[in-house]
Design a protein around this motif. Structure first.
Motif: not given
Length: 288
Positions: A30-36, A267-272, A274-286
């Motif tokens: 399930a971890s793999e399916r969730a995109g982790l 599923r929440r970690l992988g699908e909701e 993680a993508p939100a943290v990646r976006r925020a992290h990219a914004s913080g880097r910029a």
């Protein structure tokens, strides 16, 4: 802001319950399916309530195709390093380069002794870990000719044959907290893998611990950015977008391994989250 230049990884920390073996494997799938990116299991060979971590990792490798796999962390006193090198290389070859070596000096000394292992004092266990990492890497290095000869206080080899060569450069991720273990991480490891609940002052502990790793890396002639910073978050309710983003942007944490044996939380970690943290992290880097 602290940035070591790594993209973010998200993983699960699944309890390897021997009472529910099929469920354990299902949660890994399930971890793999969730995109982790990563699935990890604790390694306590003296605990019959838990499955053997190395056997479990092999089984899960056969049931997955993409996710990375690691013990979190390997109990060195009950895993002789020369044999562990072979095990790690084998798992990496069979999984197509998806195995990483999480490793620690070993806790629960009495339980280790009860299983026939050596009960080393804390200081000696750090020295033993350093010797083990060196021996493991020597055995993986098939570019050198001849056997491996190392005379250590705790681990030695006298003509041990090299190989097999792993499918990729296996990461060596050390679970470390004390000053000597943090310095060892800076000298020898490619990853730091502590647990948030064991940090004495929570996130406030991270700047000084990161600095200890960084200083030791520089003293050893290494770039501190070679060492990825992970953090186990054992309480899944703590793994919010805001908290993980703060850890990533302010403290350079680039790998989050979240506990909990609930498929919905995975599923929440992988699908909701993680993508939100990646976006925020990219914004913080910029912005940083």
């Amino acid at each position: 802001m602290t940035d070591y230049g790594h993209d973010l990884l998200f993983g699960s920390f699944v309890t390897p319950s021997s009472a529910r073996p099929a469920e354990v494997v299902d949660l890994a799938v399930a971890s793999e399916r969730a995109g982790l990116d990563l699935v990890t299991f604790q390694d306590h060979p003296y605990q019959p309530a838990l499955l053997d971590a190395q056997s479990l990792l092999a089984f899960v490798a056969a049931r997955t195709t993409r996710v990375r796999l690691a013990a979190n962390v390997t109990n060195l006193p009950l895993r002789p390093p020369a044999v562990l090198a072979r095990t790690a290389a084998t798992l990496d070859l069979l999984s197509g380069g998806r195995f990483e070596l999480g490793i620690g000096a070993g806790g629960f000394r009495e339980a280790v002794v009860a299983m026939g292992g050596r009960g080393l004092a804390p200081g000696a266990s750090v020295d033993a870990l350093a010797e083990a990492i060196g021996l493991i890497r020597e055995l993986w290095n098939t570019e050198e000719r001849g056997g491996v000869h190392r005379d250590g206080t705790y681990y030695s080899a006298h003509g041990a044959k090299r190989g097999p060569r792993p499918a990729h450069d296996i990461g060596v991720w050390v679970g470390a907290y004390g000053p000597r273990m943090l310095a060892l991480t800076g000298r020898l490891a490619t990853g730091w893998l502590p647990s948030y609940d064991y940090l004495k002052e929570g996130a406030a502990s991270l700047p000084a611990m990161n600095a200890r790793i960084d200083d030791a890396a520089r003293e050893a002639g290494r770039d501190p950015r070679e060492i990825r910073r992970f953090l186990n978050i054992m309480k899944p309710e703590r793994a919010t977008v805001d908290f993980l983003t703060e850890l990533a942007v302010e403290h350079g944490i680039s790998g989050f391994v979240v506990g909990g044996d609930d498929e919905g939380a995975i599923r929440r970690l992988g699908e909701e989250v993680a993508p939100a943290v990646r976006r925020a992290h990219a914004s913080g880097r910029a912005g940083g």
